[in-house]
Enzyme design. Structure first.
Site, PDB file in Angstrom:
ATOM      1  N   GLU A 114       0.822  -1.213   0.000  1.00 33.90           N
ATOM      2  CA  GLU A 114       0.000   0.000   0.000  1.00 33.90           C
ATOM      3  C   GLU A 114       0.853   1.259   0.000  1.00 33.90           C
ATOM      4  O   GLU A 114       0.556   2.220  -0.703  1.00 33.90           O
ATOM      5  CB  GLU A 114      -0.915  -0.012   1.230  1.00 33.90           C
ATOM      6  CG  GLU A 114      -1.729   1.238   1.435  1.00 33.90           C
ATOM      7  CD  GLU A 114      -2.816   1.436   0.392  1.00 33.90           C
ATOM      8  OE1 GLU A 114      -3.178   2.602   0.155  1.00 33.90           O
ATOM      9  OE2 GLU A 114      -3.296   0.447  -0.184  1.00 33.90           O
ATOM     10  N   VAL A 118      10.355   6.607   2.438  1.00 32.35           N
ATOM     11  CA  VAL A 118      11.639   6.842   3.103  1.00 32.35           C
ATOM     12  C   VAL A 118      11.802   8.352   3.212  1.00 32.35           C
ATOM     13  O   VAL A 118      11.587   9.084   2.231  1.00 32.35           O
ATOM     14  CB  VAL A 118      12.813   6.219   2.313  1.00 32.35           C
ATOM     15  CG1 VAL A 118      14.151   6.546   2.970  1.00 32.35           C
ATOM     16  CG2 VAL A 118      12.638   4.710   2.173  1.00 32.35           C
ATOM     17  N   GLY A 124      18.349   7.335  -1.388  1.00 28.01           N
ATOM     18  CA  GLY A 124      19.590   7.108  -2.118  1.00 28.01           C
ATOM     19  C   GLY A 124      20.569   6.220  -1.372  1.00 28.01           C
ATOM     20  O   GLY A 124      21.712   6.042  -1.804  1.00 28.01           O
ATOM     21  N   GLN A 125      20.131   5.628  -0.256  1.00 32.63           N
ATOM     22  CA  GLN A 125      20.997   4.751   0.535  1.00 32.63           C
ATOM     23  C   GLN A 125      20.569   3.284   0.438  1.00 32.63           C
ATOM     24  O   GLN A 125      21.066   2.437   1.175  1.00 32.63           O
ATOM     25  CB  GLN A 125      20.984   5.191   2.010  1.00 32.63           C
ATOM     26  CG  GLN A 125      21.482   6.600   2.229  1.00 32.63           C
ATOM     27  CD  GLN A 125      21.408   7.012   3.691  1.00 32.63           C
ATOM     28  OE1 GLN A 125      21.564   6.196   4.590  1.00 32.63           O
ATOM     29  NE2 GLN A 125      21.177   8.296   3.929  1.00 32.63           N
ATOM     30  N   ILE A 127      17.531   2.087   1.154  1.00 33.26           N
ATOM     31  CA  ILE A 127      16.538   1.717   2.161  1.00 33.26           C
ATOM     32  C   ILE A 127      15.241   1.253   1.501  1.00 33.26           C
ATOM     33  O   ILE A 127      14.660   0.239   1.894  1.00 33.26           O
ATOM     34  CB  ILE A 127      16.292   2.884   3.142  1.00 33.26           C
ATOM     35  CG1 ILE A 127      17.588   3.189   3.898  1.00 33.26           C
ATOM     36  CG2 ILE A 127      15.153   2.566   4.102  1.00 33.26           C
ATOM     37  CD1 ILE A 127      17.563   4.482   4.693  1.00 33.26           C
ATOM     38  N   SER A 129      14.898  -0.072  -1.422  1.00 37.10           N
ATOM     39  CA  SER A 129      15.176  -1.401  -1.994  1.00 37.10           C
ATOM     40  C   SER A 129      15.139  -2.477  -0.921  1.00 37.10           C
ATOM     41  O   SER A 129      14.620  -3.573  -1.138  1.00 37.10           O
ATOM     42  CB  SER A 129      16.546  -1.411  -2.675  1.00 37.10           C
ATOM     43  OG  SER A 129      16.558  -0.543  -3.777  1.00 37.10           O
ATOM     44  N   TYR A 162      11.609   0.624  -9.206  1.00 31.94           N
ATOM     45  CA  TYR A 162      10.832  -0.612  -9.305  1.00 31.94           C
ATOM     46  C   TYR A 162      11.218  -1.400 -10.553  1.00 31.94           C
ATOM     47  O   TYR A 162      11.345  -2.629 -10.504  1.00 31.94           O
ATOM     48  CB  TYR A 162       9.334  -0.311  -9.312  1.00 31.94           C
ATOM     49  CG  TYR A 162       8.868   0.485  -8.102  1.00 31.94           C
ATOM     50  CD1 TYR A 162       9.534   0.413  -6.874  1.00 31.94           C
ATOM     51  CD2 TYR A 162       7.776   1.326  -8.191  1.00 31.94           C
ATOM     52  CE1 TYR A 162       9.111   1.152  -5.782  1.00 31.94           C
ATOM     53  CE2 TYR A 162       7.346   2.068  -7.090  1.00 31.94           C
ATOM     54  CZ  TYR A 162       8.018   1.972  -5.898  1.00 31.94           C
ATOM     55  OH  TYR A 162       7.593   2.711  -4.816  1.00 31.94           O
TER      56      TYR A 162
END
Length: 192
Positions: A114, A118, A124-125, A127, A129, A162
């Site tokens: 849903e 971040v 960009g770190q 997280i 992913s 994605y």
């Protein structure tokens, strides 16, 4: 730099999750703002954020009742920043992924993600992913064949992520459109 771990949300996280939801929701752009962004718009002022945050109707109590009762309506992963040894500040939540189980008449058990959010200063770190990979792990552990999510058309950065992670854009591939029946319309349909 602090270490960030992904873990299952606990009931006591609900207040912080709600704050992240309000920040995420407040960052959503209206149609006119999206057009302005293409012309150099950088974002609304704080007051506009606060006005949009008022549109979030759920409460901390709703999150507790709906996610941590006997039959939860949702599950949530949180990204928790853990301070390095010697840092004065404690841990804090910097992101979340809220999901629930659905059933596809074509593919069977599935998960619907849903929300994934971040905080900007932590992007960009990797997280986001990590959250997505953890949702995939949960899906596989529960025997799901897929997990789905939606993304706003202006959020190219998320769409690119994605796709890099292997997601298929069903709008492009299958032409699906998303619809919603809400409030008064549902009552009218149910004749209540």
């Amino acid at each position: 730099m602090a270490f960030v771990r992904i873990r299952e949300a606990k009931e006591e996280d609900c207040g912080n999750i709600l704050r992240l939801i309000r920040v995420k929701f407040a960052g959503q752009k209206t149609g006119s703002q999206r057009g302005s962004e293409r012309r150099g718009w950088r974002g609304p002022e704080l007051a506009e954020f606060e006005e949009l945050a008022d549109q979030v109707k759920i409460s901390e109590e709703d999150l507790r009742a709906d996610g941590f009762g006997e039959n939860p309506f949702y599950y949530c992963l949180v990204a928790e920043s853990l301070p390095s040894p010697g840092e004065p500040q404690g841990s804090c939540l910097v992101g979340y992924g809220l999901y629930y189980f659905i059933y596809s008449t074509w593919k069977g058990r599935s998960i619907y993600l849903e929300d994934i959010y971040v905080k900007p200063e932590y992007r960009g770190q990797g997280i986001g992913s990590k959250i997505i990979k953890k949702v995939a792990e949960v899906a596989l552990d529960k025997g799901c064949s897929q997990f789905r999510l939606l993304v706003l058309d202006w959020n190219k950065r998320a769409m690119d992520l994605y796709k890099v992670l292997g997601a298929q854009d069903l709008t492009e591939a299958e032409g699906w459109h998303s619809f919603s029946f809400e409030g008064k319309v549902m009552k009218k349909l149910a004749e209540k």
